[in-house]
Design a protein around this motif. Sequence first.
Motif, PDB file in Angstrom:
ATOM      1  N   GLN D  47       0.822  -1.202   0.000  1.00 22.95           N
ATOM      2  CA  GLN D  47       0.000   0.000   0.000  1.00 22.95           C
ATOM      3  C   GLN D  47       0.865   1.264   0.000  1.00 22.95           C
ATOM      4  OE1 GLN D  47      -2.710   0.712   3.313  1.00 22.95           O
ATOM      5  NE2 GLN D  47      -3.076   2.742   2.421  1.00 22.95           N
ATOM      6  N   GLN D  50       2.285   1.974  -3.393  1.00 21.48           N
ATOM      7  CA  GLN D  50       1.304   2.630  -4.253  1.00 21.48           C
ATOM      8  C   GLN D  50       1.128   4.093  -3.864  1.00 21.48           C
ATOM      9  OE1 GLN D  50      -2.041   3.973  -3.931  1.00 21.48           O
ATOM     10  NE2 GLN D  50      -2.036   4.290  -6.144  1.00 21.48           N
ATOM     11  N   ALA D  51       0.959   4.349  -2.574  1.00 22.35           N
ATOM     12  CA  ALA D  51       0.714   5.716  -2.101  1.00 22.35           C
ATOM     13  C   ALA D  51       1.870   6.643  -2.477  1.00 22.35           C
ATOM     14  CB  ALA D  51       0.492   5.717  -0.595  1.00 22.35           C
ATOM     15  N   THR D  53       4.085   6.234  -4.944  1.00 21.99           N
ATOM     16  CA  THR D  53       4.098   6.417  -6.403  1.00 21.99           C
ATOM     17  C   THR D  53       3.066   7.472  -6.798  1.00 21.99           C
ATOM     18  OG1 THR D  53       4.720   4.096  -6.700  1.00 21.99           O
ATOM     19  CG2 THR D  53       3.821   5.226  -8.626  1.00 21.99           C
ATOM     20  N   ALA D  54       1.876   7.370  -6.215  1.00 18.26           N
ATOM     21  CA  ALA D  54       0.800   8.316  -6.531  1.00 18.26           C
ATOM     22  C   ALA D  54       1.108   9.707  -5.994  1.00 18.26           C
ATOM     23  CB  ALA D  54      -0.517   7.799  -5.953  1.00 18.26           C
ATOM     24  N   CYS D  55       1.726   9.791  -4.816  1.00 16.80           N
ATOM     25  CA  CYS D  55       2.039  11.092  -4.221  1.00 16.80           C
ATOM     26  C   CYS D  55       3.127  11.802  -5.025  1.00 16.80           C
ATOM     27  CB  CYS D  55       2.463  10.923  -2.759  1.00 16.80           C
ATOM     28  SG  CYS D  55       2.681  12.481  -1.878  1.00 16.80           S
ATOM     29  N   ALA D  58       1.342  13.188  -7.938  1.00  8.73           N
ATOM     30  CA  ALA D  58       0.446  14.288  -7.546  1.00  8.73           C
ATOM     31  C   ALA D  58       1.265  15.549  -7.248  1.00  8.73           C
ATOM     32  CB  ALA D  58      -0.398  13.887  -6.342  1.00  8.73           C
ATOM     33  N   GLU D 126      -3.602  17.178   0.368  1.00  9.76           N
ATOM     34  CA  GLU D 126      -4.273  15.971   0.856  1.00  9.76           C
ATOM     35  C   GLU D 126      -3.516  14.702   0.465  1.00  9.76           C
ATOM     36  OE1 GLU D 126      -6.528  15.364   2.898  1.00  9.76           O
ATOM     37  OE2 GLU D 126      -7.461  13.450   2.397  1.00  9.76           O
ATOM     38  N   HIS D 127      -2.897  14.695  -0.738  1.00  7.76           N
ATOM     39  CA  HIS D 127      -2.158  13.487  -1.146  1.00  7.76           C
ATOM     40  C   HIS D 127      -0.947  13.250  -0.242  1.00  7.76           C
ATOM     41  CE1 HIS D 127       0.547  16.234  -3.423  1.00  7.76           C
ATOM     42  NE2 HIS D 127      -0.552  16.766  -3.931  1.00  7.76           N
ATOM     43  N   ILE D 130      -2.398  11.655   3.050  1.00 11.94           N
ATOM     44  CA  ILE D 130      -2.683  10.220   2.865  1.00 11.94           C
ATOM     45  C   ILE D 130      -1.378   9.425   2.790  1.00 11.94           C
ATOM     46  CG2 ILE D 130      -3.715   8.505   1.326  1.00 11.94           C
ATOM     47  CD1 ILE D 130      -5.645  10.739   0.372  1.00 11.94           C
ATOM     48  N   CYS D 131      -0.402   9.955   2.076  1.00 13.30           N
ATOM     49  CA  CYS D 131       0.880   9.258   1.902  1.00 13.30           C
ATOM     50  C   CYS D 131       1.609   9.156   3.246  1.00 13.30           C
ATOM     51  CB  CYS D 131       1.735   9.986   0.866  1.00 13.30           C
ATOM     52  SG  CYS D 131       3.217   9.064   0.400  1.00 13.30           S
ATOM     53  N   GLU D 133       0.331   8.973   6.123  1.00 14.54           N
ATOM     54  CA  GLU D 133      -0.361   7.933   6.903  1.00 14.54           C
ATOM     55  C   GLU D 133       0.094   6.524   6.469  1.00 14.54           C
ATOM     56  OE1 GLU D 133      -4.679   7.354   6.706  1.00 14.54           O
ATOM     57  OE2 GLU D 133      -4.829   9.118   8.010  1.00 14.54           O
TER      58      GLU D 133
END
Lengths: 150, 150, 150, 150
Positions: D47, D50-51, D53-55, D58, D126-127, D130-131, D133
């Motif tokens: 997880q 993924q977070a 990579t997405a952050c 973003a 916000e990203h 979440i990342c 966390e």
Amino acid sequence: MSVCLRVAEQGYGRSMTHHIGAMLEAHAGQIDLDKDALAECIAACFQCAQACTACADACLSEEMVAELRKCIRTDLDCADICGTSGRVLSRHTAYDANLTRAMLTACAQACKACGDECAGHAEMHEHCRICAEACRRCEQACNRLLEQIG
Amino acid sequence: MSVCLRVAEQGYGRSMTHHIGAMLEAHAGQIDLDKDALAECIAACFQCAQACTACADACLSEEMVAELRKCIRTDLDCADICGTSGRVLSRHTAYDANLTRAMLTACAQACKACGDECAGHAEMHEHCRICAEACRRCEQACNRLLEQIG
Amino acid sequence: MSVCLRVAEQGYGRSMTHHIGAMLEAHAGQIDLDKDALAECIAACFQCAQACTACADACLSEEMVAELRKCIRTDLDCADICGTSGRVLSRHTAYDANLTRAMLTACAQACKACGDECAGHAEMHEHCRICAEACRRCEQACNRLLEQIG
Amino acid sequence: MSVCLRVAEQGYGRSMTHHIGAMLEAHAGQIDLDKDALAECIAACFQCAQACTACADACLSEEMVAELRKCIRTDLDCADICGTSGRVLSRHTAYDANLTRAMLTACAQACKACGDECAGHAEMHEHCRICAEACRRCEQACNRLLEQIG
């Protein structure tokens, strides 16, 4: 605490698809794909990458490892391809539909091959049964996104 | 020691293509693809994965990073896809031509996109020039293998 | 064309270490580590990742695969760890010595374990001999960088 | 259908930790680590990969990208290291406590660095919240396993 609440907190609260969707919402750029289908596909890719890695290793520990060569090789390919697809799909800056399509096509192909192979051992090996399920979920999620991209 | 010998020992002796070729020769299974084209493609994939990873980071350190967003994103995708292709091509147990073809197609596509993008900054950024070259070499090597697979 | 020139062009011209060094020179940021040792370590990481991936698959195709289980598992770990180390070392924006040290330590450890395991099969399997060599080169390159970082 | 059942089916039914635990149960070899802590750590690694990579992506799309350089770089390292840790922890054939410890140490370090960096931007992005966390969860899961290994 009720079972439902425990499930809600431990299960849903930690659901990867949920977190991925929140990340997509937080992205400053435009995302043209359906975000639910996208989040589901990303989650399926990461889960399949884990399942295939674990299945390859579980096959390696079986007494009949020599008969599981093809399964191990397909698992390893599928793990790598799903991992990369999950990363590519997690990026939305300067989106390239052609590249996304090519990668999803390779991923659906890998999941089909690995799902078929693992399904053939599902009755004998529980890890192959679980892995086949992860491959089917990922294959379907890739194909659903491919339909959208056109 | 002559320059030529030093080059031979340090350059050729350590050439990745050479080592990859030796590994292919040592494989107990049958490999139907042309081994020189295969070794060249595997080496090109790993080199391109490194070049794209380094180029993404070099772009990130440029003052004009905001104008290099697309280049960074394409670099990251290309690094992941080339890395995975290099691994898939390094495996020969239970060879699957359809999967190899799908992955090579995605890889050639990623290299084309990244090579084009980096070539557009090649005069301003030396790291983009080097990366574009690595992408072209890898794209060509993938296409050459694709022709063989048919 | 003389053999020496051919070697120079095809061997040295394509030497991965050489290309990586050129990338390091093109980086806009400051790089405090010795660039030759760094380029050598990055190249060794990527080469070792390839060698371990190929060795795992070559072991899988051997008749005596059941006796090569540990070798395959160690190869797979070493391939993943070297691949990640090669990527981390290819980045220089916002350099973090602690993270680099921790990753190099894990990488040297993986290369030691895999090199020892493969060396035990080197006389029987040429792919294990080549892989052990790649592991030793990478282990040494990691340790050399670790000495610099302190 | 009740909300609870929907949650149970979509959330818990798809919870990655649950699937990973089932894979661990299906492994023919012996697993000495606590399987719940192990499954939680593997899920947290995937997880977090993924977070991060997405952050990174973003951040790349933010107007203030130039101020997010360190965040992007740390995200990319953390994504690679967590991905590799998740794979190493998914293997149990010929378990090597020293290698597992070294990799978990690097992973906890990467998650600490990335969690700290992202937490600094959590109120603005916000990203990043979440990342951060995901990084904290993964750091804690790695440390819990490290205590067990000793």
